[in-house]
Design a protein around this motif. Structure first.
Motif, short mmCIF file in Angstrom:
data_model
loop_
_atom_site.label_atom_id
_atom_site.label_comp_id
_atom_site.label_asym_id
_atom_site.label_seq_id
_atom_site.Cartn_x
_atom_site.Cartn_y
_atom_site.Cartn_z
N ASP A 164 0.85 -1.19 0.00
CA ASP A 164 0.00 0.00 0.00
C ASP A 164 0.89 1.24 0.00
O ASP A 164 1.39 1.65 1.05
N PRO A 165 1.09 1.87 -1.16
CA PRO A 165 1.98 3.04 -1.22
C PRO A 165 1.34 4.32 -0.67
O PRO A 165 2.04 5.29 -0.44
N VAL A 166 0.04 4.28 -0.45
CA VAL A 166 -0.66 5.48 0.02
C VAL A 166 -0.66 5.56 1.54
O VAL A 166 -0.20 6.56 2.13
N HIS A 167 -1.15 4.52 2.20
CA HIS A 167 -1.28 4.54 3.66
C HIS A 167 -0.16 3.79 4.38
O HIS A 167 -0.06 3.87 5.60
N GLY A 168 0.66 3.05 3.65
CA GLY A 168 1.77 2.33 4.27
C GLY A 168 1.48 0.87 4.51
O GLY A 168 0.35 0.40 4.44
N SER A 169 2.53 0.13 4.80
CA SER A 169 2.49 -1.30 5.08
C SER A 169 1.86 -2.06 3.91
O SER A 169 1.93 -1.61 2.76
N TRP A 170 1.29 -3.23 4.18
CA TRP A 170 0.64 -4.06 3.18
C TRP A 170 -0.82 -4.22 3.54
O TRP A 170 -1.17 -4.30 4.72
N HIS A 171 -1.69 -4.26 2.53
CA HIS A 171 -3.04 -4.74 2.78
C HIS A 171 -2.92 -6.16 3.32
O HIS A 171 -2.18 -6.98 2.78
N ASP A 194 -9.86 -9.33 -1.58
CA ASP A 194 -11.03 -10.14 -1.92
C ASP A 194 -10.73 -10.96 -3.17
O ASP A 194 -9.63 -10.87 -3.75
N PRO A 195 -11.67 -11.81 -3.63
CA PRO A 195 -11.37 -12.64 -4.80
C PRO A 195 -11.06 -11.87 -6.07
O PRO A 195 -10.49 -12.44 -7.00
N ALA A 196 -11.40 -10.58 -6.11
CA ALA A 196 -11.04 -9.74 -7.26
C ALA A 196 -9.73 -9.00 -7.03
O ALA A 196 -9.36 -8.12 -7.82
N ASN A 197 -9.03 -9.35 -5.95
CA ASN A 197 -7.75 -8.73 -5.58
C ASN A 197 -7.88 -7.25 -5.25
O ASN A 197 -6.96 -6.46 -5.50
N LEU A 198 -9.00 -6.91 -4.63
CA LEU A 198 -9.19 -5.58 -4.07
C LEU A 198 -9.14 -5.68 -2.55
O LEU A 198 -9.50 -6.73 -1.98
N PRO A 199 -8.68 -4.65 -1.84
CA PRO A 199 -8.57 -4.73 -0.39
C PRO A 199 -9.88 -5.15 0.27
O PRO A 199 -10.96 -4.66 -0.09
N GLY A 200 -9.79 -6.09 1.20
CA GLY A 200 -10.96 -6.61 1.90
C GLY A 200 -10.68 -6.79 3.37
O GLY A 200 -9.55 -6.58 3.85
N ALA A 201 -11.70 -7.23 4.11
CA ALA A 201 -11.56 -7.41 5.56
C ALA A 201 -12.50 -8.49 6.07
O ALA A 201 -12.99 -8.41 7.19
#
Length: 405
Positions: A354-361, A365-372
């Motif tokens: 994550d170049p915007v907020h730092g660290s890694w997601h 999700d199955p579409a390779n978008l950040p999930g939780a």
């Protein structure tokens, strides 16, 4: 001569820069009672509690950073050791609670105690004097309560007063037990920890997994009978998911190579089949989990027909796959593992970092978008940092001891 990233100075520089970036992000997790879980932006949520697992992992990680020569980390190691000796320790019954008094269910888990032992051993190597007492305490609890010599494995968990033992045995806690035992063998110089690691590996990998196509059975009853339907109605559990977990197959494969190298370094015989098992675990997990649903990346879990169950991509799975590909490349020199290594890091760089907020997601999700769905926020430094350090270290000794050489 093969053009391997493991030999490339530019790749080493990239690994170092990324490790420093992760460490800078993780410093904000400090709380008075240990280390807390950061949110997606690297902030501690209101009312954050210092959980023992994250405190132990952060203590271990900051010890590795200090040994790697990163200024400002030893104080964080000392803070973690003090927390594990103070508010997170059960002064009444001994051992460690999952969180300070008043939080959590009070049970005491082998998984958690393995990480306390790992943190203590790394802190000792990092030169924290107080860590010697923490290490002795962790060893005493493991030997008194968790290690079962008859079964050659760890018991899973107990009630707070140690009077009730859970009628469950888990591969996950024993896997991290092996990791801790390798470190304890290096720090104490006592070969019994290597012998215990061998016993666990023989039970769970060289017998159980080898008899099932090198798929790791995760869940057992108290007599070590497999429980294949365990958590079928709760398949996305973060620690005990239903089915098989490819990330653990990668992790086990790497630990087999570390165990083999540690036994050789100690002049002890290694069981037959460690390298073939490591190959088989990696190859099976890679074949069955990578791009298996039509999208790049490794899925979290599979059913017993090797079909995806939980299709989320977790950062720790990819960190372990990368570290294991590097370990197999070192051990065998075979280019197929270099190909996997590059493919995993390319995926991590494109989707997880994550170049915007730092660290890694931590989850996609199955579409390779950040999930939780499984893991919210960005609490974990341990898996990613180790993946950034391991490619440059020998297979033995264990991480902290190798960095201290």
């Amino acid at each position: 001569m093969a053009n391997y990233w493991l030999d490339a100075p530019a790749h080493h520089a990239w690994l170092t820069r990324e490790a420093l970036r992760l460490l800078d992000f993780a410093r904000a997790s400090r709380l008075p009672q240990g280390f807390g879980n950061l949110d997606d932006a690297g902030r501690l949520p209101r009312g954050a509690v210092a959980e023992t697992l994250n405190t132990a992992r952060m203590t271990h990680s900051f010890a590795l950073a200090h040994l790697h020569g990163v200024p400002g980390c030893k104080g964080l190691v000392e803070h973690g050791v003090a927390a594990l000796q103070g508010p997170l320790h059960d002064a009444l019954h001994g051992g460690w609670l999952a969180a300070p008094e008043g939080h959590g269910d009070g049970r005491k888990a082998a998984y958690l105690h393995a990480f306390v032992a790992l943190a203590a051993s790394s802190a000792v190597v990092a030169g924290v004097i107080e860590a010697q007492a923490l290490l002795a305490d962790a060893i005493e609890v493991i030997e008194r309560h968790f290690w079962c010599e008859e079964q050659g494995a760890l018991r899973e968990s107990f009630s707070r007063d140690w009077q009730s033992c859970e009628a469950y045995r888990g591969a996950n806690s024993n896997m991290h037990g092996v990791e801790a035992f390798l470190a304890l063998a290096d720090v104490t110089g006592q070969p019994r920890w290597l012998e215990r690691a061998v016993a666990v590996v023989q039970r769970l990998i060289l017998r159980q997994a080898a008899g099932d196509g090198l798929r790791v059975t995760e869940h057992f009853d108290s007599h070590w009978q497999p429980q294949p339907d365990y958590n079928q109605k709760l398949p996305a559990d973060g620690f005990r998911p239903y089915g098989t977990t490819p990330g653990h197959a990668f992790e086990w494969a790497r630990l087999l190579l570390h165990l083999e190298a540690s036994l050789q370094r100690a002049g002890l015989p290694a069981p037959d089949g460690l390298l073939p098992a490591a190959r088989g675990l990696f190859d099976s997990a890679w074949h069955n989990a990578w791009h298996v649903d039509g999208a790049p990346g490794l899925v979290y879990t599979l059913d017993w027909d090797n079909r995806p169950v939980v299709r989320e991509r977790l950062h720790w799975v990819h960190a372990e796959a990368s570290a294991t590909a590097a370990a197999l490349l070192k051990r065998t020199g075979e280019g197929q593992y270099e190909c996997c290594y590059r493919r995993i890091w390319d995926f991590i760089a494109e989707y997880f970092i994550d170049p915007v907020h730092g660290s890694w997601h931590h989850e996609l999700d199955p579409a390779n978008l950040p999930g939780a769905r499984i893991w919210g926020g960005k609490p974990d430094l341990y898996h990613a940092l180790q993946a950034l350090l391991l490619p440059r270290l020998p297979l033995a000794p264990s991480l902290a001891s190798a960095l201290a050489l």
